[in-house]
Design a protein around this motif. Structure first.
Motif, PDB file in Angstrom:
ATOM      1  N   ASN A 199       0.279  -7.331   0.787  1.00 49.33           N
ATOM      2  CA  ASN A 199      -0.703  -6.319   0.418  1.00 49.33           C
ATOM      3  C   ASN A 199      -1.352  -5.638   1.614  1.00 49.33           C
ATOM      4  OD1 ASN A 199      -0.359  -6.820  -2.334  1.00 49.33           O
ATOM      5  ND2 ASN A 199      -1.858  -8.472  -2.332  1.00 49.33           N
ATOM      6  N   PHE A 258      -2.559  -3.401   4.530  1.00 50.93           N
ATOM      7  CA  PHE A 258      -2.445  -1.947   4.694  1.00 50.93           C
ATOM      8  C   PHE A 258      -2.856  -1.471   6.087  1.00 50.93           C
ATOM      9  CE2 PHE A 258      -4.415   2.247   4.600  1.00 50.93           C
ATOM     10  CZ  PHE A 258      -3.350   3.007   4.164  1.00 50.93           C
ATOM     11  N   LEU A 301       5.403  -1.167   1.545  1.00 53.58           N
ATOM     12  CA  LEU A 301       5.055  -0.610   0.231  1.00 53.58           C
ATOM     13  C   LEU A 301       3.625  -0.045   0.142  1.00 53.58           C
ATOM     14  CD1 LEU A 301       6.855  -3.142  -2.112  1.00 53.58           C
ATOM     15  CD2 LEU A 301       7.383  -0.735  -1.810  1.00 53.58           C
ATOM     16  N   PRO A 302       2.587  -0.787   0.603  1.00 52.52           N
ATOM     17  CA  PRO A 302       1.248  -0.206   0.452  1.00 52.52           C
ATOM     18  C   PRO A 302       1.105   1.130   1.184  1.00 52.52           C
ATOM     19  CG  PRO A 302       1.085  -2.525   1.024  1.00 52.52           C
ATOM     20  CD  PRO A 302       2.525  -2.149   1.158  1.00 52.52           C
ATOM     21  N   LEU A 335       3.179   3.850  -0.774  1.00 51.01           N
ATOM     22  CA  LEU A 335       2.611   4.249  -2.061  1.00 51.01           C
ATOM     23  C   LEU A 335       1.331   5.040  -1.861  1.00 51.01           C
ATOM     24  CD1 LEU A 335       3.499   1.098  -4.099  1.00 51.01           C
ATOM     25  CD2 LEU A 335       4.318   3.415  -4.483  1.00 51.01           C
ATOM     26  N   ASN A 336       0.594   4.716  -0.813  1.00 50.88           N
ATOM     27  CA  ASN A 336      -0.595   5.505  -0.527  1.00 50.88           C
ATOM     28  C   ASN A 336      -0.207   6.939  -0.155  1.00 50.88           C
ATOM     29  OD1 ASN A 336      -3.482   5.704  -0.166  1.00 50.88           O
ATOM     30  ND2 ASN A 336      -3.055   5.889   2.017  1.00 50.88           N
TER      31      ASN A 336
END
Lengths: 308, 296
Positions: A240, A242, A257-258, A261-262
């Protein structure tokens, strides 16, 4: 009256009825109320997950038409895998065509690498603190406790500057290296290893085992539940994470991914389907891990606070 | 009894951490101290400016706004979120069996989802007219269907608080629940027999005997609140985490923007130091206060 409000009123009316039936001994009524409240809280917590699962399969045209799923008779036109198809179709970047799989793999790689290294280094240091007396031990533990109080944000700017100097910006090492050990993890392992009997360790020594052998073959197997909890917590934290990946990585094909996706949130604006599908994909691995190791996780989480 | 040959064994086990701590904790802390007195433009160029960074922050209205927003969020965390966690823990503590385990798991589950992902999810759940939150509110209390949670300055902080409740109420509940299991049942029983109301039992018996965990949870909540960053960044993505009228700007968002987007690591470090100072003072006050009540 809306069905939701009606349901709430009926549930509360049940309490009043139960209470009035035996006001002298309201235990049953309160027991009922307790479960109504817990059920309500659980439903509120689950609703966003349920909504997400429904939303990612809905066609763009009906996303807002139905709250959860459309009626089953319309499913062949309203439900499809379009969102996932668009998510995985790949995008053109400076680094060539990059597929969404790449980000998933990057995230798996970063989180696993940090977890494995931390497992080894934190347990080793925890063992030293639990089972050896040496000069400066108290000072070291005081320093570690203090370092846990230092907010991470304070160190980001100087660490970033240092990483630039070492040429580690935009490299895989650059993201892994600043999280190789954690004082928190060392304390967790120290606490678990303290309860390993000294006699066992001494017996190992008498039998001629090396210090490394004692740590690897005697101590580590005994703290396996703790290790499982630790791995899960570390993996989730890194999965998770970031802030660090977002400042240390630049190439599109290296992002996690974080971070991606942001970016999608800004890129796709009101076309929710794609980034919601991406979010659903990002939630699956932690969910599987957590359900597999739920007991260990909760006990690991609270052991620091409750035992003090 | 250790013999001489084992004197250096702990050193070998600790060596990786010691090297790591020097490079990634001690050196950066020292460096953060000096960096705060420089103005930098990216990592390459920097010039000494003395206390100018701090002087600037003391008169910078944007920083004041960020500090205010973050403080409001911290207050909500301590005075809204933790009581809710405690309430749920109390409800769950008097329950038994499988259902209890399932509810505990359900209430905790949002904490597995990273803040960025939660932000993305609630960005959609909070849309006017169609968002799930708007719809549920409308159904329950008849208000909120068309509210622009993330576009109305007055509603941005409530939206962030609401989302944070979803993430953390269950998380803190786990700690309270673990602490409740260690409370001496006979003490509560004695108070009850003496005629204390359930609230009196909780306030005078249960709560004091779980003081240690309560202090731990309050302190970690404050530390976490002052580092709020990813959640508003995703929720308010269209304005880079600032929100309308900067209503969602937090100190760490400001640090991120100034230090990494605009490239002034010096000013970023100065903000970092002020945040660290606030967190330190608040934690100390909290720990001190709990000691005072312990002695009384």
């Amino acid at each position: 009256m809306s069905p939701l409000r009606a349901a709430v009123l009926i549930a509360l009316a049940g309490f009043v009825v139960l209470y009035l039936r035996s006001p002298r001994d309201p235990r049953l009524a309160f027991r009922y109320l307790r479960w109504v409240l817990l059920l309500g809280a659980s439903l509120l917590v689950l609703a966003p997950f349920a909504w997400l699962v429904c939303a990612v399969f809905k066609d763009k045209s009906v996303l807002n038409e139905y709250v959860f799923l459309p009626p089953p008779s319309t499913w062949d036109t309203t439900l499809n895998l379009d969102n996932f198809r668009r998510l995985f179709k790949g995008e053109d970047t400076v680094q060539g065509k990059v597929f969404f799989w790449q980000y998933v793999l990057n995230s798996v790689f970063f989180a696993s690498a940090v977890t494995v290294v931390q497992l080894v280094l934190c347990s080793a240091a925890g063992y030293a603190l639990a089972k050896f007396e040496f000069y400066g031990k108290r000072a070291l533990m005081g320093f570690m406790l203090g370092s846990m109080m230092v907010p991470a944000v304070l160190l980001f700017a100087p660490i970033y500057e240092m990483m630039v100097k070492f040429g580690l910006i935009n490299t895989y090492h650059g993201v892994v290296v600043p999280s190789l050990v954690s004082a928190y993890g060392i304390f967790l392992f120290r606490q678990a290893i303290v309860s390993v009997p000294n006699e066992m360790i001494d017996a190992g020594r008498v039998d001629g085992a090396s210090e490394l052998g004692i740590y690897l073959r005697l101590v580590m197997p005994l703290v396996r539940p703790m290790s499982a909890a630790f791995c899960l917590i570390t993996f989730l934290t890194q999965w998770n994470a970031f802030f660090q990946p977002s400042i240390f990585l630049q190439s599109q094909d290296m992002l996690t991914l974080p971070v991606v996706l942001n970016l999608y949130l800004g890129l796709y604006q009101n076309d929710y389907g794609v980034f919601l599908a991406g979010t659903a994909v990002a939630i699956i691995p932690p969910a599987i891990l957590f359900f597999a190791l739920e007991k260990e996780f909760i006990s690991g989480l609270t052991s620091g606070a409750v035992k003090g | 009894m250790q013999d001489k040959s084992r004197r250096f064994t702990p050193l070998w086990f600790l060596l990786p951490y010691l090297v790591y701590a020097l490079v990634f904790t001690v050196y950066p802390m020292f460096n953060a101290g000096t960096l705060a007195f420089y103005q930098t433009n990216g990592p390459a160029s920097k010039s000494f400016v003395g206390f100018d960074n701090f002087r600037f922050l003391f008169s910078d209205e944007m920083f004041h706004k960020a500090l205010w927003n973050t403080t409001v969020f911290a207050l909500f965390s301590v005075f809204l979120q933790l009581p809710l966690s405690m309430g749920l823990a109390l409800l769950l503590n008097s329950s038994q069996g499988r259902a209890k385990a399932i509810v505990r798991l359900v209430l905790f589950s949002p904490n597995l989802v990273g803040q960025i992902f939660v932000g993305i999810l609630f960005y959609v759940l909070l849309t006017p007219r169609y968002g799930l939150v708007n719809r549920i509110l409308h159904e329950l209390v008849g208000w909120g269907l068309d509210e622009q949670w993330l576009g109305n300055p007055a509603l941005v902080m409530p939206a962030i608080v609401l989302t944070s409740l979803w993430i953390w109420v269950g998380f803190n509940m786990i700690y309270f629940l673990a602490a409740l299991q260690g409370v001496d049942k006979s003490l509560e029983e004695a108070a009850r027999i003496d005629g204390a109301t359930p609230f009196q039992v909780f306030w005078n018996v249960t709560l004091p005997s779980m003081r240690q965990v309560v202090v731990f949870v309050v302190v970690t909540s404050i530390i976490g609140s002052y580092q709020l960053f990813e959640l508003p960044l995703a929720l308010l993505a269209s304005s880079d985490g600032r929100g309308p009228d900067n209503a969602g700007l937090t100190v760490v968002t400001y640090l991120y923007e100034v230090g990494f987007n605009a490239g002034d690591l010096g000013l970023g470090s100065a903000i970092g130091w002020l945040v660290a100072l606030i967190i330190f003072v608040l934690s100390m006050l909290q720990i001190r206060a709990s000691r005072v009540t312990e002695d009384a």
